[in-house]
Design a protein around this motif. Structure first.
Motif, PDB file in Angstrom:
ATOM      1  N   SER A  17       1.098  -1.382  -0.379  1.00 53.48           N
ATOM      2  CA  SER A  17      -0.131  -0.749  -0.113  1.00 53.48           C
ATOM      3  C   SER A  17       1.118   0.892  -0.359  1.00 53.48           C
ATOM      4  CB  SER A  17      -0.918  -0.247   1.401  1.00 53.48           C
ATOM      5  OG  SER A  17      -1.517  -0.941   1.151  1.00 53.48           O
ATOM      6  N   VAL A  63      -9.089   0.011 -10.659  1.00 53.68           N
ATOM      7  CA  VAL A  63      -8.934   0.082  -9.647  1.00 53.68           C
ATOM      8  C   VAL A  63      -9.394   0.036  -8.375  1.00 53.68           C
ATOM      9  CG1 VAL A  63      -6.570   2.105 -10.383  1.00 53.68           C
ATOM     10  CG2 VAL A  63      -8.369   2.669  -9.285  1.00 53.68           C
ATOM     11  N   ARG A  66      -9.846  -0.951  -4.619  1.00 54.30           N
ATOM     12  CA  ARG A  66      -8.686  -1.042  -4.455  1.00 54.30           C
ATOM     13  C   ARG A  66      -8.175   0.313  -3.684  1.00 54.30           C
ATOM     14  NH1 ARG A  66      -4.318  -2.308  -7.522  1.00 54.30           N
ATOM     15  NH2 ARG A  66      -5.462  -1.644  -9.912  1.00 54.30           N
ATOM     16  N   MET A  82      -4.088   3.913  -1.886  1.00 48.83           N
ATOM     17  CA  MET A  82      -4.072   2.342  -3.058  1.00 48.83           C
ATOM     18  C   MET A  82      -3.422   1.302  -1.890  1.00 48.83           C
ATOM     19  SD  MET A  82      -1.677   5.313  -5.922  1.00 48.83           S
ATOM     20  CE  MET A  82       0.000   4.975  -4.973  1.00 48.83           C
ATOM     21  N   LEU A  85      -1.672  -3.240  -4.558  1.00 52.90           N
ATOM     22  CA  LEU A  85      -0.753  -2.895  -5.422  1.00 52.90           C
ATOM     23  C   LEU A  85      -0.653  -3.735  -6.552  1.00 52.90           C
ATOM     24  CD1 LEU A  85       0.581   0.533  -4.455  1.00 52.90           C
ATOM     25  CD2 LEU A  85      -0.254   0.482  -5.937  1.00 52.90           C
ATOM     26  N   ASP A  89       0.269  -0.541 -11.510  1.00 50.08           N
ATOM     27  CA  ASP A  89       0.058   0.251 -11.039  1.00 50.08           C
ATOM     28  C   ASP A  89       1.369   0.959 -11.452  1.00 50.08           C
ATOM     29  OD1 ASP A  89      -1.657  -1.391  -8.266  1.00 50.08           O
ATOM     30  OD2 ASP A  89      -2.741   0.034 -10.570  1.00 50.08           O
ATOM     31  N   VAL A 117       5.727  -0.467  -8.155  1.00 49.30           N
ATOM     32  CA  VAL A 117       5.010  -2.121  -7.904  1.00 49.30           C
ATOM     33  C   VAL A 117       6.143  -2.620  -8.233  1.00 49.30           C
ATOM     34  CG1 VAL A 117       2.733  -3.209  -7.041  1.00 49.30           C
ATOM     35  CG2 VAL A 117       2.866  -0.427  -7.720  1.00 49.30           C
TER      36      VAL A 117
END
Length: 119
Positions: A17, A63, A66, A82, A85, A89, A117
């Motif tokens: 996150s 998204v 999430r 967020m 992930l 992303d 990510v």
């Protein structure tokens, strides 16, 4: 004119996150929409999430469930939480503010913050 300063990007593993922040200053009374956009290499900039002055929110399909956009009016700051992930992303995330006042509309952008990510 509205000035936007983003923070909170970084490198995170898949499933992790991050929370992005966008602090606004200037003619903030004229803001009627704030959003987070992202742009990955070789792709067009896309709207990820937005929030209106009335508090209505919208998200791009990829998204939903999430990410969450929120705002703190006392701090003139909009956040993008967020979670879960994914490598897809990965992008530069930009804060955007749209204003409307006395018949004049403007669009304002932050400098962008990198989100990476890893898988």
């Amino acid at each position: 004119q509205v000035r936007l300063v983003e923070s909170g990007g970084g490198l995170v593993q898949a499933g992790g996150s991050l929370r992005l922040s966008c602090a606004s200053s200037g003619s903030i009374f004229s803001i009627n929409f704030m959003g987070w956009y992202r742009q990955a290499p070789g792709k067009q900039r896309e709207l990820v999430a937005g929030i209106t002055s009335a508090g209505y929110t919208n998200y791009t399909d990829s998204v939903k469930g999430r990410f969450a956009i929120s705002r703190d009016n006392a701090k003139n700051t909009v956040y993008l939480q967020m979670n879960s992930l994914k490598p897809e992303d990965t992008a530069v995330y930009y804060c955007n503010a749209k204003t409307y006042y006395t018949g004049l509309s403007t669009e304002n952008w932050g400098q962008g913050t990198q989100v990476t990510v890893s898988s």
